[in-house]
Write a protein that holds these residues in place. Structure first.
Motif, PDB file in Angstrom:
ATOM      1  N   GLU A   1      21.345  57.276  53.280  1.00 12.42           N
ATOM      2  CA  GLU A   1      20.866  56.257  53.898  1.00 12.42           C
ATOM      3  C   GLU A   1      22.193  55.011  53.946  1.00 12.42           C
ATOM      4  O   GLU A   1      22.798  54.787  52.991  1.00 12.42           O
ATOM      5  CB  GLU A   1      19.757  55.622  53.094  1.00 12.42           C
ATOM      6  CG  GLU A   1      19.084  54.358  53.919  1.00 12.42           C
ATOM      7  CD  GLU A   1      18.103  53.833  52.904  1.00 12.42           C
ATOM      8  OE1 GLU A   1      17.693  52.343  52.850  1.00 12.42           O
ATOM      9  OE2 GLU A   1      17.608  54.542  52.205  1.00 12.42           O
TER      10      GLU A   1
ATOM     11  N   GLY B   1      17.180  58.783  53.680  1.00 13.06           N
ATOM     12  CA  GLY B   1      16.538  57.437  53.875  1.00 13.06           C
ATOM     13  C   GLY B   1      15.190  57.861  54.628  1.00 13.06           C
ATOM     14  O   GLY B   1      14.039  57.169  54.745  1.00 13.06           O
TER      15      GLY B   1
ATOM     16  N   SER C   1      14.190  47.676  55.193  1.00  8.28           N
ATOM     17  CA  SER C   1      14.546  48.265  53.766  1.00  8.28           C
ATOM     18  C   SER C   1      13.314  48.056  52.690  1.00  8.28           C
ATOM     19  O   SER C   1      13.161  48.983  52.011  1.00  8.28           O
ATOM     20  CB  SER C   1      15.736  47.341  53.192  1.00  8.28           C
ATOM     21  OG  SER C   1      17.040  47.861  54.116  1.00  8.28           O
TER      22      SER C   1
ATOM     23  N   ARG D   1      22.407  51.296  54.278  1.00  5.82           N
ATOM     24  CA  ARG D   1      21.597  50.075  53.973  1.00  5.82           C
ATOM     25  C   ARG D   1      22.187  48.579  54.355  1.00  5.82           C
ATOM     26  O   ARG D   1      23.466  48.569  53.644  1.00  5.82           O
ATOM     27  CB  ARG D   1      20.932  50.190  52.750  1.00  5.82           C
ATOM     28  CG  ARG D   1      19.810  49.058  52.430  1.00  5.82           C
ATOM     29  CD  ARG D   1      19.389  49.359  51.286  1.00  5.82           C
ATOM     30  NE  ARG D   1      18.665  50.555  51.082  1.00  5.82           N
ATOM     31  CZ  ARG D   1      18.074  51.116  49.802  1.00  5.82           C
ATOM     32  NH1 ARG D   1      18.277  50.346  48.689  1.00  5.82           N
ATOM     33  NH2 ARG D   1      17.659  52.111  50.092  1.00  5.82           N
TER      34      ARG D   1
ATOM     35  N   VAL E   1      22.721  55.910  48.782  1.00  7.94           N
ATOM     36  CA  VAL E   1      22.801  54.661  49.435  1.00  7.94           C
ATOM     37  C   VAL E   1      24.000  53.967  49.801  1.00  7.94           C
ATOM     38  O   VAL E   1      24.882  53.936  48.722  1.00  7.94           O
ATOM     39  CB  VAL E   1      21.665  53.703  49.245  1.00  7.94           C
ATOM     40  CG1 VAL E   1      21.810  52.482  50.095  1.00  7.94           C
ATOM     41  CG2 VAL E   1      20.220  54.236  49.059  1.00  7.94           C
TER      42      VAL E   1
END
Length: 333
Positions: A98, A314, A162, A100, A79
């Motif tokens: 991902e 993700g 999330s 985020r 991430v």
């Protein structure tokens, strides 16, 4: 019939460990497989399990259920975290699965602008962001419906919300359904703060919620925040993970956060019911040597727990096996 090397189904017994019975539960089968689905255990049986202090046997039961679902694979996602503040820099490492957005946005306009900024820099990486509880509060503060806010964020480029902290949501079922209706995915259900040392109430709530909405992909049972005056112990954390796998048997994945709880607890959690690791750094920092890089560290930890590391995105798209990626990377150096 052997199951996972340390637990077996035998007549009315599940988890007959080293010749001794654990949780025979008055002659009824525990977690007996019927076809490919698990039978629901009774309230009395759950109470018996929750009261047990035998963490080894409890963990073995959870691990058996986890292996029935996922075999020897343990997934993880790398991430890139990006602050919600629109003035903060955006850095998305090439290894990220991902991107985020973290933090609570001050306004819905600021939230949409930040999503658009990140989406423009994501280069195909899944863009996630925000706590559903924070979005509930933002929608109420600005006098719009939650669905309208979610649709605005989706139009700006958001793909995934999330987290949904079940103990902070005003109406968990309705809010999660709004995420789905708005065309977004939900990364995980979380627990913001434990109610007590007994996790059963919150775990049952998650299982009941999944029966109602059927869109929860992952559940992270370890709290995001802990009262520093009454911190949890490693024993309590591992017990919570094991019970989560047993109680929330309708949720596909039980997750542990690498960045929040650290490699050691994450590794042990994989042996007692967890199957997915969130929050692995996307930065390939090899300044302390290749063996200390995030990818190599997660690979070693998963292998040491007895599983095969599988990197995902993700969106839950599975990438190539980590060992294959590692071998290719070593050859290139």
């Amino acid at each position: 019939m052997k199951c996972c090397g340390h637990a077996r189904l035998n007549g009315s017994r599940y988890a007959r460990l080293n010749g001794s019975r654990y949780a025979r539960l008055k002659g009824s089968r525990y977690a007996r497989l019927k076809g490919s689905r698990y039978m629901t255990i009774t309230e009395q049986e759950l109470t018996s399990l929750a009261a047990s202090h035998d963490i080894i046997s409890l963990g073995a039961i959870a691990d058996g259920l986890r292996r029935q679902r996922h075999g020897t694979n343990a997934t993880f996602v790398r991430v890139a975290e990006i602050a919600a503040d629109p003035s903060a820099p955006i850095a998305i490492a090439p290894a990220a699965g991902e991107a985020r957005i973290v933090g609570a946005p001050p306004t819905r306009a600021a939230a949409a602008d930040r999503v658009a900024q990140v989406a423009a820099s994501a280069n195909g990486v899944a863009v996630s962001g925000f706590s559903l509880a924070d979005l509930e509060e933002l929608a109420a503060r600005e006098g719009v419906t939650l669905r309208a806010l979610l649709e605005q964020l989706r139009a700006a480029g958001l793909e995934i919300v999330s987290e949904a902290p079940i103990d902070r949501l005003r109406d968990a079922r309705r809010s999660i359904e709004e995420v789905n209706i708005a065309g977004l995915a939900l990364a995980r259900v979380t627990i913001h703060q434990p109610q007590s040392t007994d996790p059963m109430s919150q775990l049952k709530t998650v299982a009941e919620l999944q029966r109602a909405v059927a869109v929860i992909r992952a559940f992270a049972p370890l709290p995001r925040r802990v009262n520093p005056a009454v911190p949890t112990t490693g024993y309590e954390d591992i017990r919570r993970v094991a019970l989560a796998r047993i109680v929330a048997d309708n949720v596909p994945s039980i997750q542990v956060d690498w960045s929040l709880y650290g490699p050691k607890l994450a590794q042990v959690a994989l042996t007692v019911g967890a199957d997915d690791v969130d929050g692995v750094s996307a930065d390939d920092d090899v300044s302390q040597g290749y063996r200390r890089s995030p990818l190599e560290e997660i690979r070693r930890n998963i292998h040491a727990a007895g599983y095969e590391p599988v990197q995902r995105t993700g969106r839950w798209d599975v990438l190539r096996a980590v060992d294959e990626l590692t071998t290719q990377d070593e050859r290139s150096r």
